[in-house]
Enzyme design. Sequence first.
Site, PDB file in Angstrom:
ATOM      1  N   LYS A  13       0.823  -1.211   0.000  1.00 15.32           N
ATOM      2  CA  LYS A  13       0.000   0.000   0.000  1.00 15.32           C
ATOM      3  C   LYS A  13       0.861   1.268   0.000  1.00 15.32           C
ATOM      4  O   LYS A  13       0.656   2.176  -0.802  1.00 15.32           O
ATOM      5  CB  LYS A  13      -0.938   0.025   1.228  1.00 15.32           C
ATOM      6  CG  LYS A  13      -1.873  -1.173   1.301  1.00 15.32           C
ATOM      7  CD  LYS A  13      -2.768  -1.124   2.520  1.00 15.32           C
ATOM      8  CE  LYS A  13      -2.036  -1.151   3.851  1.00 15.32           C
ATOM      9  NZ  LYS A  13      -1.339  -2.411   4.145  1.00 15.32           N
ATOM     10  N   ARG A  88      -9.711   0.282   9.158  1.00 14.87           N
ATOM     11  CA  ARG A  88      -9.186  -1.046   9.472  1.00 14.87           C
ATOM     12  C   ARG A  88     -10.167  -1.879  10.276  1.00 14.87           C
ATOM     13  O   ARG A  88      -9.864  -3.018  10.610  1.00 14.87           O
ATOM     14  CB  ARG A  88      -7.914  -0.861  10.295  1.00 14.87           C
ATOM     15  CG  ARG A  88      -6.642  -1.218   9.490  1.00 14.87           C
ATOM     16  CD  ARG A  88      -5.578  -1.356  10.448  1.00 14.87           C
ATOM     17  NE  ARG A  88      -4.271  -1.767  10.265  1.00 14.87           N
ATOM     18  CZ  ARG A  88      -3.266  -1.099   9.760  1.00 14.87           C
ATOM     19  NH1 ARG A  88      -3.425   0.042   9.172  1.00 14.87           N
ATOM     20  NH2 ARG A  88      -2.059  -1.588   9.817  1.00 14.87           N
ATOM     21  N   ARG A 127      11.723  -5.004   4.977  1.00 18.95           N
ATOM     22  CA  ARG A 127      11.399  -3.595   4.657  1.00 18.95           C
ATOM     23  C   ARG A 127      12.328  -2.616   5.377  1.00 18.95           C
ATOM     24  O   ARG A 127      12.637  -2.782   6.551  1.00 18.95           O
ATOM     25  CB  ARG A 127       9.959  -3.322   5.079  1.00 18.95           C
ATOM     26  CG  ARG A 127       9.586  -1.844   5.078  1.00 18.95           C
ATOM     27  CD  ARG A 127       8.102  -1.646   5.074  1.00 18.95           C
ATOM     28  NE  ARG A 127       7.394  -2.222   6.203  1.00 18.95           N
ATOM     29  CZ  ARG A 127       6.065  -2.311   6.260  1.00 18.95           C
ATOM     30  NH1 ARG A 127       5.310  -1.867   5.271  1.00 18.95           N
ATOM     31  NH2 ARG A 127       5.489  -2.839   7.315  1.00 18.95           N
ATOM     32  N   ARG A 161      11.216  -0.394  10.963  1.00 22.27           N
ATOM     33  CA  ARG A 161      10.152  -0.202  11.930  1.00 22.27           C
ATOM     34  C   ARG A 161      10.271  -1.174  13.085  1.00 22.27           C
ATOM     35  O   ARG A 161      10.592  -2.343  12.892  1.00 22.27           O
ATOM     36  CB  ARG A 161       8.793  -0.391  11.240  1.00 22.27           C
ATOM     37  CG  ARG A 161       8.373   0.812  10.448  1.00 22.27           C
ATOM     38  CD  ARG A 161       7.214   0.535   9.552  1.00 22.27           C
ATOM     39  NE  ARG A 161       6.084  -0.129  10.220  1.00 22.27           N
ATOM     40  CZ  ARG A 161       4.913  -0.333   9.630  1.00 22.27           C
ATOM     41  NH1 ARG A 161       4.718   0.077   8.380  1.00 22.27           N
ATOM     42  NH2 ARG A 161       3.947  -0.942  10.274  1.00 22.27           N
ATOM     43  N   ARG A 172      -0.155  -8.902  13.604  1.00 23.88           N
ATOM     44  CA  ARG A 172      -0.742  -7.928  12.673  1.00 23.88           C
ATOM     45  C   ARG A 172      -1.575  -8.634  11.598  1.00 23.88           C
ATOM     46  O   ARG A 172      -2.622  -8.146  11.196  1.00 23.88           O
ATOM     47  CB  ARG A 172       0.371  -7.070  12.052  1.00 23.88           C
ATOM     48  CG  ARG A 172       0.928  -6.072  13.066  1.00 23.88           C
ATOM     49  CD  ARG A 172       2.303  -5.568  12.697  1.00 23.88           C
ATOM     50  NE  ARG A 172       2.329  -4.833  11.460  1.00 23.88           N
ATOM     51  CZ  ARG A 172       3.451  -4.592  10.761  1.00 23.88           C
ATOM     52  NH1 ARG A 172       4.615  -5.026  11.196  1.00 23.88           N
ATOM     53  NH2 ARG A 172       3.393  -3.906   9.656  1.00 23.88           N
TER      54      ARG A 172
HETATM   55  P1  ADP Z   1       2.244  -1.818   3.242  1.00 24.50           P
HETATM   56  O1  ADP Z   1       2.259  -0.309   3.172  1.00 24.50           O
HETATM   57  O2  ADP Z   1       1.043  -2.422   2.568  1.00 24.50           O
HETATM   58  O3  ADP Z   1       2.435  -2.339   4.633  1.00 24.50           O
HETATM   59  P2  ADP Z   1       4.799  -1.605   1.817  1.00 24.50           P
HETATM   60  O4  ADP Z   1       4.408  -0.791   0.631  1.00 24.50           O
HETATM   61  O5  ADP Z   1       5.561  -0.923   2.887  1.00 24.50           O
HETATM   62  O6  ADP Z   1       3.494  -2.357   2.410  1.00 24.50           O
HETATM   63  O7  ADP Z   1       5.607  -2.868   1.277  1.00 24.50           O
HETATM   64  C1  ADP Z   1       6.204  -3.802   2.182  1.00 24.50           C
HETATM   65  C2  ADP Z   1       7.584  -4.204   1.667  1.00 24.50           C
HETATM   66  O8  ADP Z   1       7.440  -4.992   0.495  1.00 24.50           O
HETATM   67  C3  ADP Z   1       8.468  -3.023   1.274  1.00 24.50           C
HETATM   68  O9  ADP Z   1       9.780  -3.311   1.683  1.00 24.50           O
HETATM   69  C4  ADP Z   1       8.349  -2.948  -0.248  1.00 24.50           C
HETATM   70  O10 ADP Z   1       9.562  -2.497  -0.831  1.00 24.50           O
HETATM   71  C5  ADP Z   1       8.076  -4.391  -0.630  1.00 24.50           C
HETATM   72  N1  ADP Z   1       7.115  -4.505  -1.729  1.00 24.50           N
HETATM   73  C6  ADP Z   1       6.026  -3.725  -1.976  1.00 24.50           C
HETATM   74  N2  ADP Z   1       5.363  -4.147  -3.079  1.00 24.50           N
HETATM   75  C7  ADP Z   1       6.024  -5.250  -3.513  1.00 24.50           C
HETATM   76  C8  ADP Z   1       5.841  -6.157  -4.613  1.00 24.50           C
HETATM   77  N3  ADP Z   1       4.823  -6.006  -5.474  1.00 24.50           N
HETATM   78  N4  ADP Z   1       6.752  -7.153  -4.771  1.00 24.50           N
HETATM   79  C9  ADP Z   1       7.773  -7.303  -3.892  1.00 24.50           C
HETATM   80  N5  ADP Z   1       8.006  -6.485  -2.847  1.00 24.50           N
HETATM   81  C10 ADP Z   1       7.151  -5.479  -2.657  1.00 24.50           C
HETATM   82  P1  AMP Z   2       0.721   0.324   9.318  1.00 21.43           P
HETATM   83  O1  AMP Z   2       1.781   1.361   9.173  1.00 21.43           O
HETATM   84  O2  AMP Z   2      -0.512   0.634   8.526  1.00 21.43           O
HETATM   85  O3  AMP Z   2       1.237  -1.072   9.098  1.00 21.43           O
HETATM   86  O4  AMP Z   2       0.250   0.406  10.848  1.00 21.43           O
HETATM   87  C1  AMP Z   2       1.146   0.139  11.913  1.00 21.43           C
HETATM   88  C2  AMP Z   2       0.364  -0.034  13.218  1.00 21.43           C
HETATM   89  O5  AMP Z   2      -0.317   1.202  13.539  1.00 21.43           O
HETATM   90  C3  AMP Z   2      -0.736  -1.096  13.204  1.00 21.43           C
HETATM   91  O6  AMP Z   2      -0.243  -2.400  13.469  1.00 21.43           O
HETATM   92  C4  AMP Z   2      -1.668  -0.571  14.301  1.00 21.43           C
HETATM   93  O7  AMP Z   2      -1.166  -0.852  15.595  1.00 21.43           O
HETATM   94  C5  AMP Z   2      -1.600   0.939  14.104  1.00 21.43           C
HETATM   95  N1  AMP Z   2      -2.619   1.437  13.162  1.00 21.43           N
HETATM   96  C6  AMP Z   2      -2.394   2.024  11.940  1.00 21.43           C
HETATM   97  N2  AMP Z   2      -3.550   2.368  11.354  1.00 21.43           N
HETATM   98  C7  AMP Z   2      -4.543   1.979  12.206  1.00 21.43           C
HETATM   99  C8  AMP Z   2      -5.969   2.027  12.161  1.00 21.43           C
HETATM  100  N3  AMP Z   2      -6.614   2.557  11.112  1.00 21.43           N
HETATM  101  N4  AMP Z   2      -6.651   1.529  13.213  1.00 21.43           N
HETATM  102  C9  AMP Z   2      -6.018   1.010  14.276  1.00 21.43           C
HETATM  103  N5  AMP Z   2      -4.696   0.901  14.378  1.00 21.43           N
HETATM  104  C10 AMP Z   2      -3.947   1.385  13.358  1.00 21.43           C
END
Ligand code: ADP
Ligand code: AMP
Length: 215
Positions: A13, A88, A127, A161, A172
């Site tokens: 995302k 969420r 990541r 992170r 998660r």
């Molecule tokens: P989200 O925001 O949904 O938690 P991220 O965009 O941070 O996910 O992506 C998680 C990890 O996976 C990052 O390190 C990113 O570089 C990698 N990633 C994202 N999209 C892809 C994909 N289509 N194929 C492989 N790796 C990906």
């Molecule tokens: P994310 O960056 O989206 O992976 O979120 C990291 C963490 O933040 C999650 O595991 C939750 O603990 C908290 N969080 C983010 N967005 C929300 C949401 N919309 N509702 C509740 N918790 C959230």
Amino acid sequence: MNIILLGAPGAGKGTQARRLEERYQMVQLSTGDMLRAAVASGSELGQEAKVIMDAGQLVPDELVIRMISERIDEPDCAKGFLLDGFPRTTAQAQALDAMLAEKGLKLDAVIQIRVDEEALVERITGRFTCASCGAGYHDTFQRPAQEGVCDNCGGTEFTRRADDNEKTVRSRMEAYRAQTAPILPHYEAQGLVQEVDGMADIDEVTAQLYKVLDR
Ligand code: ADP
Ligand code: AMP
């Protein structure tokens, strides 16, 4: 255009949101980023959120709903916004409907990025992010062109992170399965859902998103 990017943690995302922001003049609103900023600031809210985030659970609905509502009122969101990580829970989705109606706004699309669960742990544990500009990378799938240097800003400091460890990832995923996946029917009933295949490589997912949003 106002859209929601739905998908499990690690689905891509944030990676895609950054690309869509530029092309469609939308602002990325990531509740995860907002909460991490609150944690970094050491505020009371941040301290409360940190414990929950480190456990891989969801912070209380009221807190994120208020955060998003205030953020949407800021002038830069007038051109359009892209919600990443919100809503969420069903309660958040209902609150978002009410909030948008009250503000005279509407959603144009809800895009589900589908990814096999087995792929997510590897994505999340690999990541890392540029500490200066926030550009996202991955140990295997998205390395900087020059080792140790951010492609986007030339920064040389990177962060990982606190919650991107295997144990927290499992919690998660469970939160996603139990609390977030059930909101899909809410948007299907409104005819808003479009799906893209998040297992494709990053550029291919972007191409699929462009195709959906250009319509
Ligand atoms: P989200 O925001 O949904 O938690 P991220 O965009 O941070 O996910 O992506 C998680 C990890 O996976 C990052 O390190 C990113 O570089 C990698 N990633 C994202 N999209 C892809 C994909 N289509 N194929 C492989 N790796 C990906
Ligand atoms: P994310 O960056 O989206 O992976 O979120 C990291 C963490 O933040 C999650 O595991 C939750 O603990 C908290 N969080 C983010 N967005 C929300 C949401 N919309 N509702 C509740 N918790 C959230």
